[in-house]
Motif scaffolding. Structure first.
Motif, PDB file in Angstrom:
ATOM      1  N   ARG A 125       0.827  -1.201   0.000  1.00  0.00           N
ATOM      2  CA  ARG A 125       0.000   0.000   0.000  1.00  0.00           C
ATOM      3  C   ARG A 125       0.864   1.254   0.000  1.00  0.00           C
ATOM      4  O   ARG A 125       0.543   2.248  -0.652  1.00  0.00           O
ATOM      5  CB  ARG A 125      -0.893  -0.017   1.233  1.00  0.00           C
ATOM      6  N   GLY A 153      -2.020  15.699  -7.750  1.00  0.00           N
ATOM      7  CA  GLY A 153      -2.676  16.810  -8.423  1.00  0.00           C
ATOM      8  C   GLY A 153      -2.895  16.607  -9.908  1.00  0.00           C
ATOM      9  O   GLY A 153      -3.439  17.494 -10.580  1.00  0.00           O
ATOM     10  N   GLN A 154      -2.497  15.447 -10.433  1.00  0.00           N
ATOM     11  CA  GLN A 154      -2.645  15.174 -11.859  1.00  0.00           C
ATOM     12  C   GLN A 154      -3.503  13.932 -12.080  1.00  0.00           C
ATOM     13  O   GLN A 154      -3.727  13.137 -11.166  1.00  0.00           O
ATOM     14  CB  GLN A 154      -1.272  14.975 -12.506  1.00  0.00           C
ATOM     15  N   GLY A 155      -3.949  13.779 -13.302  1.00  0.00           N
ATOM     16  CA  GLY A 155      -4.659  12.569 -13.659  1.00  0.00           C
ATOM     17  C   GLY A 155      -3.689  11.427 -13.907  1.00  0.00           C
ATOM     18  O   GLY A 155      -2.498  11.653 -14.108  1.00  0.00           O
ATOM     19  N   PRO A 156      -4.183  10.194 -13.873  1.00  0.00           N
ATOM     20  CA  PRO A 156      -3.313   9.042 -14.129  1.00  0.00           C
ATOM     21  C   PRO A 156      -2.739   9.077 -15.543  1.00  0.00           C
ATOM     22  O   PRO A 156      -3.430   9.472 -16.484  1.00  0.00           O
ATOM     23  CB  PRO A 156      -4.256   7.848 -13.950  1.00  0.00           C
ATOM     24  N   LEU A 215      -1.096   2.967  -9.926  1.00  0.00           N
ATOM     25  CA  LEU A 215      -2.422   2.361  -9.955  1.00  0.00           C
ATOM     26  C   LEU A 215      -2.468   1.224 -10.970  1.00  0.00           C
ATOM     27  O   LEU A 215      -1.970   1.361 -12.087  1.00  0.00           O
ATOM     28  CB  LEU A 215      -3.468   3.408 -10.345  1.00  0.00           C
ATOM     29  N   LEU A 273     -13.505   0.392 -16.519  1.00  0.00           N
ATOM     30  CA  LEU A 273     -12.244   0.041 -15.880  1.00  0.00           C
ATOM     31  C   LEU A 273     -12.436  -0.079 -14.380  1.00  0.00           C
ATOM     32  O   LEU A 273     -13.159   0.717 -13.773  1.00  0.00           O
ATOM     33  CB  LEU A 273     -11.183   1.101 -16.165  1.00  0.00           C
ATOM     34  N   PHE A 327     -10.247  -0.128 -10.834  1.00  0.00           N
ATOM     35  CA  PHE A 327      -8.941   0.245 -10.308  1.00  0.00           C
ATOM     36  C   PHE A 327      -8.705  -0.352  -8.927  1.00  0.00           C
ATOM     37  O   PHE A 327      -9.635  -0.486  -8.124  1.00  0.00           O
ATOM     38  CB  PHE A 327      -8.824   1.768 -10.187  1.00  0.00           C
ATOM     39  N   GLY A 328      -7.447  -0.659  -8.647  1.00  0.00           N
ATOM     40  CA  GLY A 328      -7.027  -0.975  -7.298  1.00  0.00           C
ATOM     41  C   GLY A 328      -6.809   0.299  -6.501  1.00  0.00           C
ATOM     42  O   GLY A 328      -6.919   1.407  -7.034  1.00  0.00           O
ATOM     43  N   SER A 329      -6.474   0.157  -5.216  1.00  0.00           N
ATOM     44  CA  SER A 329      -6.273   1.315  -4.343  1.00  0.00           C
ATOM     45  C   SER A 329      -4.928   1.984  -4.556  1.00  0.00           C
ATOM     46  O   SER A 329      -4.701   3.078  -4.051  1.00  0.00           O
ATOM     47  CB  SER A 329      -6.417   0.910  -2.883  1.00  0.00           C
ATOM     48  N   PHE A 338     -14.998   9.215 -13.626  1.00  0.00           N
ATOM     49  CA  PHE A 338     -14.568   8.490 -12.441  1.00  0.00           C
ATOM     50  C   PHE A 338     -14.656   9.397 -11.225  1.00  0.00           C
ATOM     51  O   PHE A 338     -14.566  10.617 -11.311  1.00  0.00           O
ATOM     52  CB  PHE A 338     -13.111   8.019 -12.583  1.00  0.00           C
ATOM     53  N   GLN A 352     -12.639   9.763  -7.420  1.00  0.00           N
ATOM     54  CA  GLN A 352     -11.485   9.336  -6.638  1.00  0.00           C
ATOM     55  C   GLN A 352     -11.541   9.983  -5.269  1.00  0.00           C
ATOM     56  O   GLN A 352     -11.518  11.204  -5.154  1.00  0.00           O
ATOM     57  CB  GLN A 352     -10.164   9.683  -7.339  1.00  0.00           C
ATOM     58  N   GLY A 397      -6.570   9.065  -1.219  1.00  0.00           N
ATOM     59  CA  GLY A 397      -5.855   7.845  -0.892  1.00  0.00           C
ATOM     60  C   GLY A 397      -6.461   6.580  -1.464  1.00  0.00           C
ATOM     61  O   GLY A 397      -6.072   5.467  -1.076  1.00  0.00           O
ATOM     62  N   LYS A 398      -7.382   6.736  -2.364  1.00  0.00           N
ATOM     63  CA  LYS A 398      -8.050   5.563  -2.939  1.00  0.00           C
ATOM     64  C   LYS A 398      -7.855   5.514  -4.455  1.00  0.00           C
ATOM     65  O   LYS A 398      -7.391   6.480  -5.080  1.00  0.00           O
ATOM     66  CB  LYS A 398      -9.556   5.618  -2.638  1.00  0.00           C
ATOM     67  N   GLY A 399      -8.260   4.377  -5.011  1.00  0.00           N
ATOM     68  CA  GLY A 399      -8.241   4.265  -6.465  1.00  0.00           C
ATOM     69  C   GLY A 399      -9.447   4.946  -7.068  1.00  0.00           C
ATOM     70  O   GLY A 399     -10.199   5.638  -6.389  1.00  0.00           O
ATOM     71  N   LEU A 400      -9.626   4.761  -8.372  1.00  0.00           N
ATOM     72  CA  LEU A 400     -10.720   5.393  -9.092  1.00  0.00           C
ATOM     73  C   LEU A 400     -11.904   4.442  -9.190  1.00  0.00           C
ATOM     74  O   LEU A 400     -11.730   3.239  -9.380  1.00  0.00           O
ATOM     75  CB  LEU A 400     -10.281   5.775 -10.506  1.00  0.00           C
ATOM     76  N   SER A 440     -15.449   3.911 -11.371  1.00  0.00           N
ATOM     77  CA  SER A 440     -16.181   4.330 -12.554  1.00  0.00           C
ATOM     78  C   SER A 440     -17.601   4.716 -12.179  1.00  0.00           C
ATOM     79  O   SER A 440     -18.302   3.992 -11.471  1.00  0.00           O
ATOM     80  CB  SER A 440     -16.203   3.206 -13.590  1.00  0.00           C
ATOM     81  N   LEU A 441     -18.018   5.903 -12.647  1.00  0.00           N
ATOM     82  CA  LEU A 441     -19.372   6.393 -12.382  1.00  0.00           C
ATOM     83  C   LEU A 441     -20.291   6.162 -13.588  1.00  0.00           C
ATOM     84  O   LEU A 441     -21.377   5.595 -13.470  1.00  0.00           O
ATOM     85  CB  LEU A 441     -19.338   7.884 -12.047  1.00  0.00           C
ATOM     86  N   LEU A 457     -12.785  12.732 -12.252  1.00  0.00           N
ATOM     87  CA  LEU A 457     -11.921  12.715 -13.435  1.00  0.00           C
ATOM     88  C   LEU A 457     -12.686  12.167 -14.633  1.00  0.00           C
ATOM     89  O   LEU A 457     -13.514  11.268 -14.497  1.00  0.00           O
ATOM     90  CB  LEU A 457     -10.682  11.842 -13.205  1.00  0.00           C
ATOM     91  N   PHE A 491      -6.582  10.642 -19.393  1.00  0.00           N
ATOM     92  CA  PHE A 491      -7.294  11.280 -18.289  1.00  0.00           C
ATOM     93  C   PHE A 491      -7.056  12.782 -18.242  1.00  0.00           C
ATOM     94  O   PHE A 491      -5.972  13.277 -18.596  1.00  0.00           O
ATOM     95  CB  PHE A 491      -6.817  10.693 -16.953  1.00  0.00           C
ATOM     96  N   GLY A 492      -8.070  13.508 -17.739  1.00  0.00           N
ATOM     97  CA  GLY A 492      -7.874  14.880 -17.320  1.00  0.00           C
ATOM     98  C   GLY A 492      -7.290  14.891 -15.917  1.00  0.00           C
ATOM     99  O   GLY A 492      -7.127  13.833 -15.285  1.00  0.00           O
ATOM    100  N   ASP A 493      -6.956  16.092 -15.418  1.00  0.00           N
ATOM    101  CA  ASP A 493      -6.361  16.204 -14.083  1.00  0.00           C
ATOM    102  C   ASP A 493      -7.405  16.259 -12.975  1.00  0.00           C
ATOM    103  O   ASP A 493      -7.054  16.279 -11.802  1.00  0.00           O
ATOM    104  CB  ASP A 493      -5.468  17.436 -14.006  1.00  0.00           C
TER     105      ASP A 493
END
Lengths: 114, 112
Positions: free
Chosen positions: A9, A40-43, A91, A103, A105-107, B36, B38, B41-44, B46-47, B89, B102-104
């Motif tokens: 983690r 502050g950024q996207g993946p 991620l 998609l 995603f994991g944590s 998405f 977020q 401290g977590k993942g994304l 999907s919405l 996002l 992805f966007g920011d």
């Protein structure tokens, strides 16, 4: 249904050290992605696998990053040697490989390079 | 090269307000667009996913629209709640087998 599992983690290392991350996707998911997310950024995509073959690794810094997906299931991402700018959340995501798949995603693994 | 922009970067609203989050993309030849959420401290998560042939998708209090010709998508949240506070996002996919760009994100705070 179990989600995407990632470990560890959190990880703190010094620059020039090596580190490895592990991902176990949702059972039966053919597509697996590794993303890097800087605060502050996207993946940003690092590498995409379809089963155990690489589909896209155009943004993977291959001089220091490597990834594999053995038997088309689990995947590991390695950094060697790490640089300060590698500090980010890594991620893992998986998808069923069907049209218009969502998609999952994991944590993530939060990496700090000191 | 596809570029995805989300403005504003942050948004704060009082509870109960209806709000719109914006996503713009430079290449209109997309396969689908996904929104998405977020949490820190977590993942994304999907919405909503909008296919290129669709104009909108709805789930509960969320409604996402897509206008490919103008390179825009919006996520409408009705009757916002403090539990909606998160970063939202959007991600655009060019082909079925391709990657998502992805966007920011927009960080939303809903005040009680």
């Amino acid at each position: 249904e179990a989600g995407v599992a990632q470990s560890p983690r959190y990880k703190i290392i010094e620059k020039r050290q090596s580190v490895a991350f592990w991902c176990n996707p949702i059972s039966g998911h053919a597509t697996l992605y590794w993303y890097q997310q800087i605060l502050g950024q996207g993946p940003k995509l690092l590498i995409q696998f379809q089963n155990n073959g690489v589909v896209d690794d155009s943004q993977l810094p291959k001089d220091r990053f490597s990834a594999e997906r053995l038997k088309g299931v689990d995947s590991t991402l390695k950094i060697q040697p790490a640089k300060l700018e590698d500090s980010a959340v890594y991620l893992c995501a998986s998808g069923a490989g069907r049209a218009n798949e969502k998609l999952f995603f994991g944590s993530g693994t939060q990496l700090s390079v000191l | 090269k596809q570029e995805v922009t989300q403005i504003p970067a942050a948004l704060s609203v009082p509870e109960g307000e209806n709000l719109v989050l914006n996503c713009s993309f430079t290449d209109s030849a997309i396969y689908n667009l996904q929104w998405f959420r977020q949490d820190p401290g977590k993942g994304l998560t999907s919405l909503l996913l909008i296919q290129s042939s669709q104009r909108e998708q709805t789930s509960g209090r969320l409604n996402a629209s897509l206008d490919k010709s103008s390179g825009r998508s919006t996520l409408y949240i009705a009757a916002s709640q403090p539990g909606d506070s998160a970063t939202y996002l959007c991600a655009v996919k060019r082909t079925n087998a391709g990657k998502s760009t992805f966007g920011d994100g927009t960080t939303l705070t809903v005040k009680p």
